[in-house]
Design an enzyme around this catalytic site. Structure first.
Site, PDB file in Angstrom:
ATOM      1  N   HIS A   4       0.798  -1.224   0.000  1.00 52.87           N
ATOM      2  CA  HIS A   4       0.000   0.000   0.000  1.00 52.87           C
ATOM      3  C   HIS A   4       0.833   1.277   0.000  1.00 52.87           C
ATOM      4  CE1 HIS A   4      -3.483  -2.475   0.731  1.00 52.87           C
ATOM      5  NE2 HIS A   4      -2.828  -3.054   1.700  1.00 52.87           N
ATOM      6  N   ASP A  32      -9.249   0.104  -5.112  1.00 58.37           N
ATOM      7  CA  ASP A  32      -9.678  -1.278  -4.921  1.00 58.37           C
ATOM      8  C   ASP A  32     -11.204  -1.385  -4.851  1.00 58.37           C
ATOM      9  OD1 ASP A  32      -7.046  -2.013  -4.989  1.00 58.37           O
ATOM     10  OD2 ASP A  32      -6.924  -2.643  -2.890  1.00 58.37           O
ATOM     11  N   HIS A  49      -4.408  -0.974  -4.912  1.00 64.93           N
ATOM     12  CA  HIS A  49      -3.848  -0.927  -3.557  1.00 64.93           C
ATOM     13  C   HIS A  49      -4.091   0.414  -2.869  1.00 64.93           C
ATOM     14  CE1 HIS A  49      -2.279  -4.902  -3.932  1.00 64.93           C
ATOM     15  NE2 HIS A  49      -1.567  -4.572  -4.984  1.00 64.93           N
TER      16      HIS A  49
END
Length: 144
Positions: free
Chosen positions: A9, A116, A111
């Site tokens: 991330h 997402d 991410h």
């Protein structure tokens, strides 16, 4: 957590500390927003497990998320292997990345929470189209 979160991330510990809202406030806001809505996620059990851990820390150890959950990975597996036992399925083929490749979905902003969520929504729409094309009862295919 830790190094894995940084790799996937790009979030380092100081980033999460500087978000400006306490976890307890965020989880209460989330539950207020969610109410009785349906939760849609890819590998929903994982996300629900993370929420349950936060509930234990911030609300009450017995707090449970009772919302209906729709899992895009589960739907994709059922569509592609309707009669195959899960022990005979290669689950690596049902990652969000693998399914995006298979269903021709752009992985822009992958991410990130927003990215997402959008990718999962697009995947759900494509899966629902397949469910409809095959003449399946949508409700049976959506809810596990």
């Amino acid at each position: 957590r830790g190094e894995d979160a940084i790799k996937v991330h790009g979030i380092v510990p100081t980033d999460s500390q500087n978000m400006g809202i306490e976890e307890s406030e965020a989880i209460h806001d989330f539950l207020t927003y969610l109410r009785e809505s349906v939760v849609v996620a890819h590998h929903a059990n994982f996300d629900i497990g993370i929420l349950q851990q936060s509930f234990k820390r911030n609300i009450h150890p017995q707090t449970v998320l009772y919302n209906t959950a729709i899992d895009t990975a589960h739907i994709a597996r059922k569509l592609e292997h309707p009669n195959k036992p899960s022990s005979h399925i290669d689950f690596t083929q049902y990652s969000l990345d693998a399914l995006c490749d298979r269903y021709d979905i752009s992985m822009e902003d992958r991410h990130t929470a927003w990215g997402d969520a959008m990718i999962t929504a697009k995947l759900l729409l494509k899966l629902l189209h397949q469910v409809e094309e095959k003449g399946y009862d949508k409700l049976r295919w959506l809810v596990r």
